[in-house]
Design an enzyme around this catalytic site. Sequence first.
Site, PDB file in Angstrom:
ATOM      1  N   GLU A 183      16.885 -16.417  26.990  1.00 39.90           N
ATOM      2  CA  GLU A 183      17.525 -15.614  25.952  1.00 39.90           C
ATOM      3  C   GLU A 183      17.934 -14.270  26.530  1.00 39.90           C
ATOM      4  O   GLU A 183      17.119 -13.586  27.157  1.00 39.90           O
ATOM      5  CB  GLU A 183      16.580 -15.400  24.769  1.00 39.90           C
ATOM      6  CG  GLU A 183      17.262 -14.658  23.620  1.00 39.90           C
ATOM      7  CD  GLU A 183      16.320 -14.355  22.479  1.00 39.90           C
ATOM      8  OE1 GLU A 183      16.821 -14.120  21.365  1.00 39.90           O
ATOM      9  OE2 GLU A 183      15.091 -14.344  22.692  1.00 39.90           O
ATOM     10  N   GLY A 228      33.560 -11.854  20.847  1.00 41.56           N
ATOM     11  CA  GLY A 228      34.716 -12.048  21.722  1.00 41.56           C
ATOM     12  C   GLY A 228      34.341 -12.071  23.191  1.00 41.56           C
ATOM     13  O   GLY A 228      34.839 -12.889  23.958  1.00 41.56           O
TER      14      GLY A 228
END
Length: 459
Positions: A183, A228
């Site tokens: 993670e 994005g």
Amino acid sequence: MSAIAGDLQGADARKRKATVMAEGSTESSSDTYKPTRQWQSSGSDAAKERSEGQLTNDGSYGGVATAQSNPTAPTVENASGTQQQGTTSVETQKGDSNVYDNLRYIVVQNDGKPESMIKLVGLKSLFSKQLPKMPRAYIARLVFDRRHTSLAILSDDPSLKDSDEEIIGGICYRAFEEMRFAEIAFCAVNANHQVKGYGTKLMNLLKKIGAETGIEYFITYADNYAIGYFKKQGFSKSIQMPKGRYFGLIKDYDGGTPMECYVHPSIDFTRIPEMLAKQREFLINRVKPIAQSRRVYPPLLPSQFQPNLEGVPRAHHAAARALAVPGVAQAGWTLPDLVAATGQGKEADRQRSVLKSDLLAILRKIEEQQFSWPFREPVDTKEVPDYLDVIKEPIDLSTMEKRIRTDSYYKSKQMLFADLMLMVDNCKLYNEESSTYVHCAASLEKYLGNVFRKEDMRR
């Protein structure tokens, strides 16, 4: 970058500070402190004004990691030929065509060594400045947590050695080796070095390290400003990793979107441009002997020319006109080839992509069920030596996933359903009716009836 303390000046002062932090940085991220449950993007107004589709590759993002594993720092050989663990420095000789060969980067953990702590202090300062909404105490806690690992790209300017400005960009992450995923907690690039591609270089280096250390997936939580950037780095909102691998190790964060990136174990992500160039060269060399591209034909047809379109469907008129151009048919093109290269071919690719996503989603749902545990991996024939004598077509969920990812094996949902029912039948055939395995097979069969509805099977 701002320094972590205003009175911290010079390498000696940094080393003294690093030593103090090394002695007091053993607290874990599972303490009572509760951080804001969302990703934080760069606080600059310009970053907030950028839309998701226009976000540069060098944005700065921070997230929250909560887990229970102790990743081992990878061992990488540096320029001098020595190997280091805990702090791994890589500095290659310049002159190679690959841009990554000119990068200095370091993989560092809190091993208590002064040189490691200096880099971690610099990373902490970078994240604190680029992620102003993230609490500084929480950033320090994760960066100095011994269960986290940090990757940093370093400047090759000798005058910046052991200073905050030496660190161009960094990523802090936590690996779960047993579950083969990691993670990402923080990712940032120094404001003086943004819009230079360092965001992409950081992520490619991280993927390379992940592939070398057995990491199969990277997962993170992103806010609207970060989505994005992560999309450009190969992350997807569709989580393909089985939920059982990360459930309970990471939390859901309010306002954050979970995103995942699959790391192919055989790809060196820092060599992708070279790999594509060599593949292109190989294909061109194979095509040259049979290609007709060297032949020169008369000038193109006049603009008023209309080919004979009798019997050609209206949707194929554009392809038929292209086929009438001198040299196109001689080069080996056919009407179906040209049709496939236009919108209809793209639509077929889109349909294959949709089918692949649907099949993977079905498989994920099945793997999340409690009764799916006997079917997740192939039967170990060492433990059951006579299995292949009874079962002639063994099948399991992991094999189906590999087939789905090939993009060409399953042509419809019916084919996946047939494999799933074969798996159920194999279980019933080999095991006794009163066994737990058969009970799981019966539950799976009932569940498949709900997943594969009649209207879905027609697609």
